[in-house]
Motif scaffolding. Structure first.
Motif, short mmCIF file in Angstrom:
data_model
loop_
_atom_site.label_atom_id
_atom_site.label_comp_id
_atom_site.label_asym_id
_atom_site.label_seq_id
_atom_site.Cartn_x
_atom_site.Cartn_y
_atom_site.Cartn_z
N TYR A 208 16.14 34.13 -4.95
CA TYR A 208 16.10 34.50 -6.36
C TYR A 208 16.54 35.96 -6.53
O TYR A 208 16.22 36.81 -5.69
N TYR B 41 16.00 38.91 -9.50
CA TYR B 41 15.30 39.26 -10.72
C TYR B 41 15.77 40.65 -11.18
O TYR B 41 16.11 41.51 -10.38
N PRO C 128 9.39 41.28 -14.18
CA PRO C 128 10.69 40.81 -13.67
C PRO C 128 11.19 39.61 -14.46
O PRO C 128 10.40 38.75 -14.88
N LEU D 268 14.02 36.48 -14.26
CA LEU D 268 14.91 35.76 -13.34
C LEU D 268 16.35 35.82 -13.83
O LEU D 268 16.64 35.50 -14.98
N GLN E 100 18.90 31.65 -9.43
CA GLN E 100 18.17 31.00 -8.34
C GLN E 100 19.15 30.17 -7.53
O GLN E 100 19.91 29.36 -8.09
N ASP F 138 19.83 27.66 -11.02
CA ASP F 138 19.61 28.14 -12.39
C ASP F 138 20.24 29.51 -12.53
O ASP F 138 19.88 30.42 -11.80
N LEU G 137 7.05 43.25 -5.09
CA LEU G 137 5.82 42.57 -5.49
C LEU G 137 5.18 41.88 -4.29
O LEU G 137 5.86 41.28 -3.46
N PHE H 36 0.90 41.97 -12.09
CA PHE H 36 1.65 41.01 -12.89
C PHE H 36 1.07 39.62 -12.75
O PHE H 36 0.84 39.14 -11.63
N LYS I 269 10.46 28.20 -10.69
CA LYS I 269 10.81 29.47 -11.32
C LYS I 269 9.55 30.17 -11.80
O LYS I 269 8.64 29.55 -12.32
N LEU I 270 9.52 31.49 -11.64
CA LEU I 270 8.39 32.28 -12.11
C LEU I 270 8.74 32.97 -13.42
O LEU I 270 9.81 33.55 -13.55
N PHE J 163 7.10 35.98 -15.67
CA PHE J 163 6.12 37.05 -15.52
C PHE J 163 5.66 37.61 -16.85
O PHE J 163 6.41 37.63 -17.83
N GLY J 164 4.42 38.11 -16.86
CA GLY J 164 3.97 38.92 -17.97
C GLY J 164 4.55 40.31 -17.87
O GLY J 164 5.25 40.64 -16.90
#
Lengths: 116, 112
Positions: A33, A35, A43, A45, A48, A56, B44, B90, B99-100, B102-103
């Motif tokens: 990934y 970011y 972060p 994205l 990917q 993606d 992170l 986070f 997929k992440l 995030f706040g």
């Protein structure tokens, strides 16, 4: 086990110049990934990869950003031409695939880009 | 699509005091929840994760979080903080596809 490696750590360029970032994921991790983390934000994205295929890239500004992952290992993210708003930290992450461990992503230290 | 809201942008706290960082999420499907920590000039690091099972999750460095499905929350807690806990935290959510999202992050500053 070596972590995710990124280079360079810092880069300062002028607007309209081009720049490239490199990422080497953890050995054996199929998913990679990229970011973008703008100051004061979480972060976001950009793209990917699963092995060397794109899964993606819906949030990648394709008019100026490009990324590739040749041979399904290392990856390069390029910006051409850069804009002031591209100033951010670019994080690379990788994860295993095929089971619940895929939900855990391992992050590199990031590349801090400043566009002047 | 999922989204994450971290309700506090900055949390100052004295050393050895407890801390709670609040996180709410929205998603139309089952989610997996994470807390990451970011120390200055570093990437992170995963603190803890909720995938399934017990709603109380224990992580590294004495942190724990509780998943509350009815309130769509995943708050992070530590009973006694150290100076070394000063960092940005986070909350993140993931669904199918790994997929992440995030706040915006919560900056914790621990004072002696």
């Amino acid at each position: 086990e070596a972590g995710v490696a990124q280079s360079p750590r810092y880069k300062i360029i002028e607007k309209r110049q081009s720049v490239a970032f490199w990422c080497n994921p953890i050995s054996g991790h199929a998913t990679l990934y990229w970011y973008q983390q703008i100051l004061g934000q979480g972060p976001k994205l950009l793209i990917q990869f699963q092995n060397n295929g794109v899964v993606d890239d819906s949030q990648l500004p394709k008019d100026r950003f490009s990324a590739e992952r040749l041979k399904g290992v290392d990856s390069t993210l390029k910006i051409q031409p850069a804009k002031l708003e591209d100033s951010a930290v670019y994080l690379c992450a990788s994860s295993p695939s095929g089971d619940s461990q895929s939900y855990e992503q391992y992050f590199g230290p990031g590349t801090r880009l400043t566009v002047t | 699509a999922q989204s994450v809201t971290q309700l506090d942008s900055q949390v100052p706290v004295f050393e050895e005091a407890p801390v709670e960082l609040r996180c709410n999420y929205s998603s139309s499907v089952s989610v997996y929840l994470f807390w990451y920590v970011q120390y200055p000039n570093q990437g992170l690091q995963l603190l803890l994760k909720y995938l399934s099972g017990s709603t109380l999750v224990k992580g590294i460095n004495g942190f724990e979080a509780e998943f509350n499905k009815s309130q769509t929350s995943f708050h992070l807690r530590k009973p006694s903080v150290h100076i070394s806990d000063t960092a940005e935290y986070f909350c993140a959510v993931s669904d199918v596809g790994y997929k992440l999202s995030f706040g915006a992050g919560t900056t914790v500053t621990v004072r002696a």
